[in-house]
Design a protein around this motif. Structure first.
Motif, PDB file in Angstrom:
ATOM      1  N   LEU A 516       1.380  -0.821   0.055  1.00 33.01           N
ATOM      2  CA  LEU A 516       0.523  -0.310  -0.284  1.00 33.01           C
ATOM      3  C   LEU A 516       0.398   1.167   0.084  1.00 33.01           C
ATOM      4  CD1 LEU A 516      -2.640  -1.313   2.325  1.00 33.01           C
ATOM      5  CD2 LEU A 516      -2.875  -1.074  -0.009  1.00 33.01           C
ATOM      6  N   GLU A 534      -5.779   1.124  -7.641  1.00 35.62           N
ATOM      7  CA  GLU A 534      -6.738   0.546  -7.596  1.00 35.62           C
ATOM      8  C   GLU A 534      -6.840   1.218  -6.044  1.00 35.62           C
ATOM      9  OE1 GLU A 534      -8.820  -1.897  -8.266  1.00 35.62           O
ATOM     10  OE2 GLU A 534     -10.279  -1.498  -6.201  1.00 35.62           O
ATOM     11  N   THR A 535      -8.158   2.259  -5.602  1.00 38.08           N
ATOM     12  CA  THR A 535      -7.847   2.931  -4.478  1.00 38.08           C
ATOM     13  C   THR A 535      -8.282   2.328  -3.160  1.00 38.08           C
ATOM     14  OG1 THR A 535      -6.838   5.142  -5.598  1.00 38.08           O
ATOM     15  CG2 THR A 535      -7.944   4.991  -3.482  1.00 38.08           C
ATOM     16  N   LEU A 536      -8.489   2.173  -2.069  1.00 37.05           N
ATOM     17  CA  LEU A 536      -8.550   1.698  -1.186  1.00 37.05           C
ATOM     18  C   LEU A 536     -10.167   2.686   0.093  1.00 37.05           C
ATOM     19  CD1 LEU A 536      -6.412  -0.496   0.878  1.00 37.05           C
ATOM     20  CD2 LEU A 536      -7.898  -1.206  -0.546  1.00 37.05           C
ATOM     21  N   PRO A 537     -11.207   1.569  -0.060  1.00 40.03           N
ATOM     22  CA  PRO A 537     -12.030   3.110   0.108  1.00 40.03           C
ATOM     23  C   PRO A 537     -12.287   3.505   1.990  1.00 40.03           C
ATOM     24  CG  PRO A 537     -13.342   0.097  -0.392  1.00 40.03           C
ATOM     25  CD  PRO A 537     -11.695   0.711  -0.429  1.00 40.03           C
ATOM     26  N   HIS A 538     -11.717   2.255   2.298  1.00 39.19           N
ATOM     27  CA  HIS A 538     -11.000   2.535   3.618  1.00 39.19           C
ATOM     28  C   HIS A 538      -9.764   2.015   4.361  1.00 39.19           C
ATOM     29  CE1 HIS A 538     -15.653   2.788   4.434  1.00 39.19           C
ATOM     30  NE2 HIS A 538     -15.540   1.709   3.411  1.00 39.19           N
ATOM     31  N   PRO A 539      -8.905   2.929   3.827  1.00 44.30           N
ATOM     32  CA  PRO A 539      -7.463   2.554   4.174  1.00 44.30           C
ATOM     33  C   PRO A 539      -7.211   3.406   6.120  1.00 44.30           C
ATOM     34  CG  PRO A 539      -7.634   5.180   2.976  1.00 44.30           C
ATOM     35  CD  PRO A 539      -8.958   4.815   2.562  1.00 44.30           C
ATOM     36  N   GLN A 544      -1.054   5.405   3.174  1.00 47.91           N
ATOM     37  CA  GLN A 544      -1.572   4.085   2.585  1.00 47.91           C
ATOM     38  C   GLN A 544      -2.866   3.134   1.963  1.00 47.91           C
ATOM     39  OE1 GLN A 544       0.259   0.435   5.026  1.00 47.91           O
ATOM     40  NE2 GLN A 544       1.679   2.098   6.031  1.00 47.91           N
ATOM     41  N   LEU A 547      -2.888   0.883  -3.801  1.00 52.24           N
ATOM     42  CA  LEU A 547      -2.205  -1.144  -3.896  1.00 52.24           C
ATOM     43  C   LEU A 547      -1.366  -0.124  -5.070  1.00 52.24           C
ATOM     44  CD1 LEU A 547      -4.791  -3.382  -4.032  1.00 52.24           C
ATOM     45  CD2 LEU A 547      -3.097  -3.585  -2.612  1.00 52.24           C
ATOM     46  N   ARG A 548      -0.495  -0.448  -4.654  1.00 52.74           N
ATOM     47  CA  ARG A 548       1.124   0.031  -5.754  1.00 52.74           C
ATOM     48  C   ARG A 548       0.602  -0.625  -7.215  1.00 52.74           C
ATOM     49  NH1 ARG A 548       6.279  -2.782  -2.906  1.00 52.74           N
ATOM     50  NH2 ARG A 548       5.828  -4.661  -3.232  1.00 52.74           N
ATOM     51  N   PHE A 579      -0.718  -4.076  -8.685  1.00 52.36           N
ATOM     52  CA  PHE A 579      -1.587  -3.978  -8.501  1.00 52.36           C
ATOM     53  C   PHE A 579      -2.309  -3.479  -9.933  1.00 52.36           C
ATOM     54  CE2 PHE A 579      -0.593  -5.375  -4.840  1.00 52.36           C
ATOM     55  CZ  PHE A 579      -0.983  -6.375  -4.740  1.00 52.36           C
ATOM     56  N   PRO A 588      -8.236  -6.131  -9.255  1.00 56.09           N
ATOM     57  CA  PRO A 588      -7.391  -5.211  -9.603  1.00 56.09           C
ATOM     58  C   PRO A 588      -6.251  -6.458 -10.197  1.00 56.09           C
ATOM     59  CG  PRO A 588      -6.933  -5.190  -7.350  1.00 56.09           C
ATOM     60  CD  PRO A 588      -8.192  -5.593  -7.830  1.00 56.09           C
TER      61      PRO A 588
END
Ligand SMILES: [Zn+2]
Lengths: 802, 337
Positions: A516, A534-539, A544, A547-548, A579, A588
């Motif tokens: 991340l 791909e971005t996390l909705p709840h990081p 972080q 996803l790289r 990803f 992803p």
């Protein structure tokens, strides 16, 4: 859960040390995470009254006190700020031994004699508190041993109860465990009641509108209750268990909850509209002020306890402030109910309110003991709150659960555990655990599961019970053996490990970065194409949250951090997944990549490391590394083509192709990107699709036998325009050369004033060798002249003789 | 000149060489004996006047004289040079060596590879799975109750499409069993993710190794034997294991497994917090519900599974006190492995 041992001993008699008990519990599935010892017998410590306080003649912070210990007056020097005339404090008399073996003696403090010590809580081992002297109640009689005032010492076990054993979240539940471990029985407390007055049915009514979420609800009425403090021992036990004492009625409900695991609730019946109870879901717009004084809006899916008009408690979570027990309370409506776990969990989560009660209901409670708990609480209220119990109980229990029987086969027990246990051992285990066996023969037995063991559903659950009681240490260790698994194939992973070993052999240190990354970091490398990530909705944090998509950004960051730590050079690599975001809502795509990064004079020999590194060098080191890796991984057929890229320096950036397929890139980072890490020197990076390097990792190639006839070496030097490439020269040499040309090596490259601007000088060494005879000088010269002629003619370069 | 005379000549030449005190004197000796018009040349010219049977011996002696004298002259020249330069100086072998050093593997890779090698020696093979998993593979198929707290958004990273970043390597078990029939004997190292706030012992991104063995008649005694072998190979000879009952949704019975302390041998030390034991892994017999989820018949086959944290083992073995150090990638740290 915190378990005071004296409380446990009320129900089960066993003879063992605390450590012994603790071990037995840990190795039977209830891990003892800590042992807390509170108090001691305080030998030699008594309550004392301070009669006079004077400033110490030689020390501002000390005072000289006159202290009465019930028989005599003593002069005691004291440093606490809170000492006051008339106060009662613990006095350690001469001869007393305190925590840590500290013995009290007559002493002289700054020239004043002191006969004993007034104590703070930490000196008595009661707490960490050293703010001031421990203050004893005003009615403490001077001379009373401290142990009489504080009660006997206590040992408290801190237990980790696993989620499958909610029955162990109670003292009685643990007593059942202990009884099983020590082969003894549980003594349940007396719950006999003296009932009086009008029957409960005439005093109240209970309507359960949602029996699925409230399978059982019992109500008792207790009249003429006198609200006051609960007895000291009860308050103390609650405190040890981590619950704050409030008043006798509330404390009794909590005490019974800790005792048997059933959360109870007491309402002041006079504060309930129509004095009755309705169990229903909340209505739109309903709000409740809970006991913690928070106004909470209720959702229609939340189960509430209501009176004739309004919610008075969030079922199983927390009572309402409007109907709570207060000093004026005379009639108590005592709720003992069973709520379904999932509903409680979601209500508790939605409200952000987790309580001892919700914690237990979420894990499941024993529907069978609902009424018992009510009787127990009523009985205690009779004893300690002067209550009169109305005859009878309202018990809404429309669908009592069916009996549950589980068959347990001895053969299955033995084969799963690897044992040769007997049916007698199995039966004995179930007997110890209080699990009635209703049928058995030599090969199986049938267990009737009591309601307090809701976790036992299958044969394998019984096998686990047997295993933990039989003792896991008694299960033998069988040497590893097994059938060969024919189709098993982990060549890829082995090839990857070999590839990483090769990278180490090439001199690189492996790193590992998080999967991340921060979007800001990626912006530098992908031009801010956030839609392709791909971005996390709840990081957890913005740092972080993505996803790289490449290993290069973190490689640069790692190089930069090392650079900032004054490390002068680094050659690093990382193998990991990236990803690639998919537009259509698919997950992803994961791609294995390999990345290498260099800065500093990593390719230089030792005595030439101070000279600044040129981008040309950096590029060639990287390329050399790449070529070495490709050779080690048996990958041929690759080529490099120029690349335009946002983070690589123009001219020092190439794409790597395998056949026509791009598999990566390699180059020197441009000034603006490396500037983000304050690099004033070249930084090289390379990234490749790892799997392309693994295909031939274990391939075996036939060798070419080395020639046996002697070689003839000839050099050729040429001066050419700087735009002419090494590749172009090589091609001409190879085309012109006979079969006997074995090797071409560039051994000198020079650009400088002596040969003119825009020109460069290149010198090659050519090795000729025949497969079937010794070459004569004449033959070699003829070959070599052919090469020189070709260079002159097709490249129009100046070929120097020599 | 006969053989005897030639021997005397050699003695004389060597003596003169030894006595020569300067380069000029040495050069004079060389010219006198070895020069174009020197003594030796004369001897060779006179060879044809000697009886044929003596010629080989005289030739040989002349050759010997030439070689010995040349060596003596060289030595003496060097000795004279040394004498003028002062005491003899040898090469400074303490200078730093000059060869590029080997790179190093990351400690997490080292531990992983070592563990994999141990299990491969027992017939396990490596299986892999994606980091992005379905809720089904990560939870449902592993018998995790619908309301289990680990499913919570507070604990697990979900993606926009509802998939998640696996919170353990156990879904690899599920994937493998869905595709293969027993016997199954796999080891699955990999990266996992949990929504833990980073601190000295927590990292949102960490690594596990999962093991799974399924066949007819696999028992807890087999699990014990295998982990016991692993403990000795991984931590050092003599390291023993012990089981404590525990609870995991996907195994029944479930255990936690402690290794005896590899530092103090069980006597108690700082590493094991004086207990003599170190908690290393979770394990158990595969829950029948997991077998049902992948279409295996739990009446016919049994199996064990275990899982351990790579970071934890690396931290214990290398004495690393902060998990974040493993992801710092400080070259001074990396070069120590
Ligand atoms: Zn130790």
């Amino acid at each position: 859960m915190k378990l005071p041992i004296s409380w446990l001993k009320d129900y089960v008699d066993f003879d063992d040390t605390v450590e012994g008990l603790s071990d037995k519990l840990t190795f039977s599935g209830t891990e003892v995470e800590g042992i807390i010892r509170v108090g001691s017998d305080y030998c030699g410590v008594v309550a004392a009254e301070v009669k006079a306080v004077e400033r110490h003649p030689n020390a501002d912070r000390l005072s000289v006190c006159e202290v009465f210990d019930g028989t005599d007056d003593w002069q005691v020097v004291c440093g606490a700020p809170n000492v006051a005339v008339g106060g009662r404090y613990p006095l350690a008399r001469i001869g007393a031994v305190l925590k840590g073996g500290f013995k009290i003696k007559k002493s002289k403090i700054r020239g004043v004699e002191s006969f004993g010590m007034l104590c703070a809580e930490d000196e008595l081992g009661l707490s960490e508190n050293h703010e001031g002297l421990m203050e004893l109640p005003g009615d403490a009689v001077a001379g009373t041993p401290l142990s009489e005032i504080l009660g006997p010492p206590e040992v408290i076990l801190e237990l980790e109860v696993t989620p499958n054993r909610p029955d162990c979240l109670s003292v009685l539940g643990m007593a059942r465990e202990v009884a099983a471990l020590y082969d003894t029985t549980v003594n349940y407390p007396d719950v006999s009641l003296v009932e009086a007055g009008a029957a409960v049915e005439s005093a109240t009514r209970v309507d359960v509108l949602d029996p699925e979420r409230c399978p059982r609800y019992t109500a008792r009425i207790l009249r003429n209750v006198k609200i006051g403090p609960a007895p000291d021992w009860m308050r103390k036990r609650l405190e040890y268990a981590g619950i704050r004492p409030i008043n006798n009625v509330v404390d009794i409900t909590n005490y019974v909850m800790m005792e048997c695991g059933r959360p109870l609730h007491a309402f002041d019946q006079s504060l309930l509209q129509e004095g009755r109870i309705e169990v229903r879901t909340a209505r739109a717009g309903e709000v409740i002020r809970t006991l913690d004084d928070a106004e909470r809006p209720l959702q229609p899916d939340m189960l509430v306890i209501a009176d004739a008009a309004n919610p008075v408690a969030v079922a199983g979570v927390m009572g309402g402030a409007g109907s709570e027990i207060r000093e004026t309370t005379e009639t108590v409506l005592l709720e003992s109910a069973c709520f379904e776990p999932d509903g409680i969990r979601s209500t508790s989560k939605t409200l952000g309110l987790s309580t001892e009660s919700s914690y237990r209901f979420e894990r499941g409670t024993d529907v069978g003991e609902t009424e018992w708990a009510s009787r127990r609480a009523a009985s205690l209220m009779q004893q300690f709150a002067g209550a009169e119990t109305a005859p009878g109980v309202i018990d809404v229990f429309p669908y009592p659960p069916a009996e549950r029987n589980i068959v347990c086969r001895l053969e299955r027990v033995n084969s799963l555990l690897g044992l040769r246990g007997s049916m007698n051992e199995l039966l004995r285990c179930f007997a110890l655990l209080g699990l009635p066996v209703v049928a058995s023969d030599e090969s199986f037995c049938t267990v009737n599961v009591p309601t307090f063991r809701g976790d036992l559903e299958r044969e394998v659950d019984l096998i686990e019970e047997f295993a933990r009681l039989y003792g896991l240490e008694n299960i033998p260790e069988r040497s590893p053996s097994g059938r060969i698994v024919k189709e098993a194939n982990d060549r890829r992973v082995r090839a990857l490990y070999a590839c990483q070993a090769n990278l180490c052999a090439l001199g690189l240190n492996e790193i590992q970065n998080y999967s991340l990354v921060s979007p800001k970091l990626l912006d530098l490398f992908d031009g801010g194409k956030s839609k392709e990530r791909e971005t996390l909705p709840h990081p957890i944090s913005a740092d972080q949250s993505v996803l790289r998509t490449s290993l290069i950004p973190q490689m640069l960051d790692t190089l930069g951090k090392n650079h900032a730590r004054q490390t002068h050079e680094a050659g690093l690599y990382e193998c990991g997944k990236v990803f690639l975001h998919q537009a259509d809502g698919q997950s992803p795509v994961e791609v294995e990549r390999l990345c290498a990064g260099l800065y500093g004079p990593v390719g230089r020999e030792r005595f030439d490391r101070r000279r600044p590194v040129a981008p040309d060098e950096m590029f060639l080191w990287l390329k050399g590394l790449f070529e070495g890796l490709m050779a080690a991984q048996n990958v041929g057929g690759w080529r490099l083509t120029p690349l335009e890229n946002v983070f690589l320096e123009k001219g020092y950036a190439v794409q790597i192709l395998l056949g026509d397929q791009p598999i990566g890139l390699l180059g020197v980072v441009n000034r603006s990107v490396r500037g983000a890490w304050r690099f004033n020197e070249p930084v090289g990076v390379m990234e490749l699709d790892t799997n392309e390097l693994l295909v031939h990792a274990f391939s075996i190639r036939e060798i070419v036998a080395p020639g046996v006839y002697p070689p003839v070496e000839r050099d050729v030097a040429l001066v050419a325009d700087c735009s002419l490439t090494h590749d172009e020269i090589l091609r001409v040499i190879e085309q012109a050369a006979p079969k006997a040309l074995e090797k071409v090596e560039l051994f000198d490259l020079y650009e400088g004033e002596t040969i003119g601007a825009g020109k460069k000088s290149m010198a090659y060494s050519l090795t000729y060798r025949s497969w079937d005879k010794t070459l004569t000088d004449e033959e070699a010269n003829e070959y070599h002249n052919g090469v020189k002629r070709a260079l002159r003619e097709s490249l129009s370069v100046e070929v120097r003789e020599g | 000149m006969n053989a005897e005379e030639l021997k005397q000549l050699k003695e004389q030449a060597l003596e003169e060489t030894a006595e020569a005190g300067s380069n000029e004197a040495l050069e004079a000796v060389r010219i006198r004996y070895l020069g174009r018009k020197g003594v030796l040349q004369e001897v060779m010219k006179g060879l044809k006047d000697q009886p044929p049977q003596d010629r080989p011996l005289i030739g040989q002696l002349a050759n010997e004289l030439k070689q010995e004298l040349q060596a003596a002259l060289t030595d003496k020249t060097a000795a004279l040079e040394g004498a003028t330069e002062g005491p003899e100086t040898l090469f400074d072998y303490t200078l730093p060596g000059d060869w590029h050093s080997m790179g190093t593997r990351h400690p997490l890779s080292k531990i992983t590879e070592r563990a994999v090698a141990i299990f491969r020696s027992l017939g396990f093979t490596v299986a892999e799975g994606p980091d992005v998993e379905t809720v089904y593979n990560n939870f449902d198929a592993l018998n995790t109750p619908p309301a289990h707290p680990s499913r919570d958004m507070q604990d697990t990273f979900y993606l926009d499409n509802g998939d998640l970043l696996r919170c353990h390597t156990s879904p690899v078990q599920v994937r493998y069993m869905q595709k293969h029939r027993p016997p199954v004997r796999i080891i699955a190292p990999g990266r996992c993710y949990r929504r833990d706030t980073p601190d000295a012992t927590h990292s949102a991104n960490f690594h596990q190794i999962e093991g799974l063995y399924v066949d007819e008649q696999v028992s807890m005694a087999d699990l014990k034997g295998t982990l016991s072998y692993f403990a000795g190979e991984m931590m050092g000879p003599g390291v023993k294991i012990r089981f404590r009952p525990h609870f995991f949704p996907f195994t029944e019975p479930s255990v936690e497994c402690d290794f005896s302390c590899h530092v103090c041998g069980g006597a108690g030390c700082r590493v094991c917090k004086q207990s003599g034991w170190i908690e290393i892994l979770g394990a158990g017999m595969v829950d029948p519900n997991v077998f049902r989820a992948v279409g295996y018949d739990p009446e016919r086959i049994t199996g064990y599974a275990f899982g351990m944290g790579i970071e934890r083992i690396a931290m214990i073995l290398y004495g690393i006190h902060d998990i974040r150090m493993l992801y710092e990638n400080d070259v001074r740290f990396l070069k120590q492995f």
